[in-house]
Design an enzyme around this catalytic site. Sequence first.
Site, short mmCIF file in Angstrom:
data_model
loop_
_atom_site.label_atom_id
_atom_site.label_comp_id
_atom_site.label_asym_id
_atom_site.label_seq_id
_atom_site.Cartn_x
_atom_site.Cartn_y
_atom_site.Cartn_z
N HIS A 1 -49.96 -15.66 0.25
CA HIS A 1 -49.50 -17.03 0.01
C HIS A 1 -49.29 -17.74 1.34
O HIS A 1 -48.74 -17.15 2.27
CB HIS A 1 -48.18 -17.00 -0.77
CG HIS A 1 -47.53 -18.35 -0.93
ND1 HIS A 1 -48.00 -19.28 -1.82
CD2 HIS A 1 -46.47 -18.90 -0.29
CE1 HIS A 1 -47.25 -20.36 -1.73
NE2 HIS A 1 -46.31 -20.16 -0.82
N GLY B 1 -87.62 -16.50 12.31
CA GLY B 1 -86.42 -16.46 11.48
C GLY B 1 -86.52 -17.28 10.23
O GLY B 1 -85.66 -17.23 9.36
N GLY B 2 -87.59 -18.09 10.13
CA GLY B 2 -87.79 -18.87 8.92
C GLY B 2 -86.92 -20.10 8.83
O GLY B 2 -86.34 -20.58 9.82
N GLU C 1 -96.01 -15.36 11.51
CA GLU C 1 -95.12 -16.50 11.33
C GLU C 1 -95.82 -17.78 11.77
O GLU C 1 -96.29 -17.88 12.90
CB GLU C 1 -93.83 -16.31 12.13
CG GLU C 1 -92.89 -17.51 12.11
CD GLU C 1 -92.52 -17.96 10.72
OE1 GLU C 1 -92.82 -19.13 10.40
OE2 GLU C 1 -91.98 -17.16 9.93
N CYS D 1 -83.97 -20.85 7.10
CA CYS D 1 -82.50 -20.87 7.04
C CYS D 1 -81.83 -21.13 8.39
O CYS D 1 -81.00 -22.04 8.50
CB CYS D 1 -81.98 -19.58 6.42
SG CYS D 1 -80.17 -19.55 6.28
#
Length: 477
Positions: free
Chosen positions: A448, A42-43, A37, A45
């Site tokens: 609803h 975690g990159g 990395e 995102c």
Amino acid sequence: MSIRKEHYRNVVIGSGEAGKFLAWNLAGQGEPTIVVERGALGGACPNVACLPSKNVIHSARVASLLRRGGEYGISTSDVSIDMQGVLGRKESMIDGLADLHIERFDASGAEVVFGEGRFVEERTIAVDLRSGGTRILRGERVFIAVGTRAKLPPIPGLAETNPMTHVEMLNLQRLPEHLVVVGGGYVGLEFAQAMRRFGSRVTILERGPRLLHREDEDVSEMMAGLMRDEGIDVLCNVQLVHADGRCGQQVRVAFHIGDDTQIDTLTANDLLVAAGRTPNTDRLDASQGGIELDAEGYIRVNDRLETTAKGVWALGEVAGSPKFTHVSYDDFRVVRENLAGGNRTTTERLIPSVMFTDPQLARVGLSETETQHLGIDYRLAKIPMSAVLRTRTLSETRGFAKALVGEDDRLLGFTAFGVEASEMLAAVQTAMLARVPYTLLRDAIFAHPTIAEGLGVLLSELPKSRPMVVKDTEVSV
């Protein structure tokens, strides 16, 4: 002096969505697995993209609701924006996600090395370590998941202005007085609305003929109306010719509209470039590993995400997959199942998308434009979001929902532009995956008042109008 090669069963380059889940899965099976990395664990995102941006966007929505307090019978004093407080909330979330990733990697047994990786031969990666030195990693199998980054158009002077991308925008501790946004797509529109709600003057410069020009015209028109109502200036058919100055101080952009040769200029304090993405393969030396790239720099893969090099896969955006985190996760599932002897492919995937403007734009399947281009006969149901009673309880009635149904009564596509539109999406996508008739949703009992209840309202409108495609022309029958 030569560096010793270290051998692993699996080498994963990139710890983003696809890379981290693959590493956790393979290491969890007891296979020696190492992840390279070069950025944050975690990159993109959880660190500089999806989640942080939605965090900031929600802060902007809270600011908007506070200003509208009178509509809800709530008295509020003047709303002031503390950008450092906005940033602090976002950073707190990121810190929590970082802890989760560390825990998950530790639990999986996958090793992580921080540095820049590049191929030096087949399935062999040299990693220039962030801490200094180099490691040579040889994998029986190599998985590339290095993602993409913001693209900077080749406009004279633009790079020299040091413009912001979404990364710098998310770390901004001040409020721009006037922000120019280059690009009227997902990123540009989300940030344009958020910064306007914080109090900035905002101008959008869009290269295409309209905002979201790949969407249906009614979507583009509704989005343009939203931006105007927010107080955002929108210019389309813009061709940038030059930029100068310094972002954060004063920036000047020169442009012309369409075929008009007259040059106009616009001066602002800050510039955000949101004009697409480019793959992170420029420093990968992919050819040294026998890996072919396409003309735009994306890694060539087949429908099983196998590259041109034996024993090497590419996953996520770098493989040209649609640029969504949920698609990268599915790429992981494709590779995982095939490694286990399965036969899963990326063909004919049903991919949903959500743009987190307020209100949201949610879509799955075909649009009307796509359906007409393909010459597919369809029936159309369309309602204003005001017909969904939940929107009235929220005082958020802007927008519409529409569904396209084929001759076999199955759903072809769905689009909703409205409050909580994403909450309608999952039910429609499930029905499309199950290939059930639209009547299943039309006749379902939804709670609803919810937004999902609107699906029954929408699909009950279908018999009243039956548009059909004849040579790309819509007629009613």
